[in-house]
Design a protein around this motif. Structure first.
Motif, mmCIF file in Angstrom:
data_model
loop_
_atom_site.group_PDB
_atom_site.id
_atom_site.type_symbol
_atom_site.label_atom_id
_atom_site.label_comp_id
_atom_site.label_asym_id
_atom_site.label_seq_id
_atom_site.Cartn_x
_atom_site.Cartn_y
_atom_site.Cartn_z
ATOM 1 N N ARG A 51 -0.113 10.768 -6.078
ATOM 2 C CA ARG A 51 1.002 11.712 -5.941
ATOM 3 C C ARG A 51 0.720 12.779 -4.887
ATOM 4 N NH1 ARG A 51 4.552 10.818 -10.135
ATOM 5 N NH2 ARG A 51 3.686 9.789 -11.974
ATOM 6 N N GLY A 67 3.303 2.488 -4.658
ATOM 7 C CA GLY A 67 4.002 3.585 -5.324
ATOM 8 C C GLY A 67 3.409 4.922 -4.941
ATOM 9 N N TYR A 68 2.909 5.665 -5.907
ATOM 10 C CA TYR A 68 2.366 6.996 -5.640
ATOM 11 C C TYR A 68 0.845 6.992 -5.494
ATOM 12 C CZ TYR A 68 2.019 6.650 -10.754
ATOM 13 O OH TYR A 68 1.774 6.220 -12.034
#
Length: 284
Positions: free
Chosen positions: A31, A16-17
């Motif tokens: 992120r 994911g991030y």
């Protein structure tokens, strides 16, 4: 390298991030943020640079960690200086019997002990690990990676003042060297470039359940040191840096049927220092 992969608690967050660079000790990127924007905590105590290089990424022994939590959606109230997120680990419960576990492989050796200490529901967890970035090469070629990596962790838990008191000690060390020149050093001198970093955390946490909530008091002392030595010839160039943090956090958390409230105060002092030397022909 898939053939040298070891169990790693931080790699459990991948996807994911959350992105890693496993071949370098650059840390965890959340992120798209820099690795220095991620805070690391063990049992409420901050930790600097919790990663290794040369086959073992995380500096947290997986046998000593019970749970790992990533907070990245909203800013952390307890650790507001973390811009990207907070990675918080909880050490394993000591249990009511003495236990030991560990492993030995081509890249590392580790051992973890846990058990009770008698009255007042006291218990301990102690772990130690050392890496083998040098022997895995199987060659004495000067261009190969050499060095040392290791980490240790010790916790003590017992009942006090109507709640639970935890004491934590943690440390990790890394020293990686490589040949400074590809054509060999003159006069048989082994010129090597070096990169090293070390960290140590000491702290205590007291927590007590209150009506529909939890009261916590945490105090810590953390240090980190980094250094590099570059040898283009017989005259080395060195860079060193360090950070020292001392802090305390007091929080009260209460949860209702429709809302959750948190109030607290955090006091912290952080000091950093830098030092460098350069080639005589260039000047200071």
């Amino acid at each position: 390298h898939p053939g040298l992969l070891e169990p790693d608690v931080l790699q459990a967050l991948s996807g994911g991030y959350v992105v890693f660079a496993l071949e370098s000790p650059s840390g965890v990127h959340i992120r798209g943020g820099g690795s220095d924007q991620t805070a690391y905590v063990i049992d409420g105590i901050p930790v600097f640079s919790p990663y290794h290089a040369a086959g073992v990424f995380s500096a947290w022994n997986p046998d000593a960690i019970e749970r790992l939590q990533l907070s990245a959606v909203a800013p952390s109230l307890a650790y507001p200086d973390a811009l990207s997120g907070v990675v918080e680990a909880t050490t394993r419960d000591p249990g009511d019997r003495l236990s030991a576990q560990g492993s030995v492989s081509s890249t590392q050796a580790r051992v973890t002990l846990a058990g009770p200490l008698g009255g007042r529901r006291a218990g301990f967890v102690a772990s130690m690990r050392t890496g083998f970035p040098g022997p895995i090469t199987g060659s004495h070629d000067p261009s190969y990676l050499r060095g040392e990596t290791g980490d240790w962790l010790a916790t003590l838990r017992f009942d006090a003042l109507g709640g639970e008191l935890r004491a934590l000690g943690y440390g990790s060390g890394n020293e990686i060297t490589a040949a400074a020149r590809s054509d060999g050093a003159p006069s048989g001198i082994d010129l090597r470039n070096r990169f090293d970093w070390y960290s140590r955390s000491l702290g205590i946490e007291w927590r007590r359940p209150v009506h529909r909530g939890l009261a916590r008091v945490v105090a810590w002392r953390v240090k980190g040191d980094d250094g590099a030595r570059w040898q283009p010839d017989s005259t080395p160039v060195e860079l060193a840096a360090g950070r020292r943090d001392v802090g305390m956090l007091a929080m009260l958390e209460r949860a209702g049927t429709r809302a959750r409230s948190t109030a607290g105060i955090r006091v912290e002092e952080s000091r950093t220092w830098y030092a460098t030397t350069s080639l005589p022909s260039v000047g200071p």
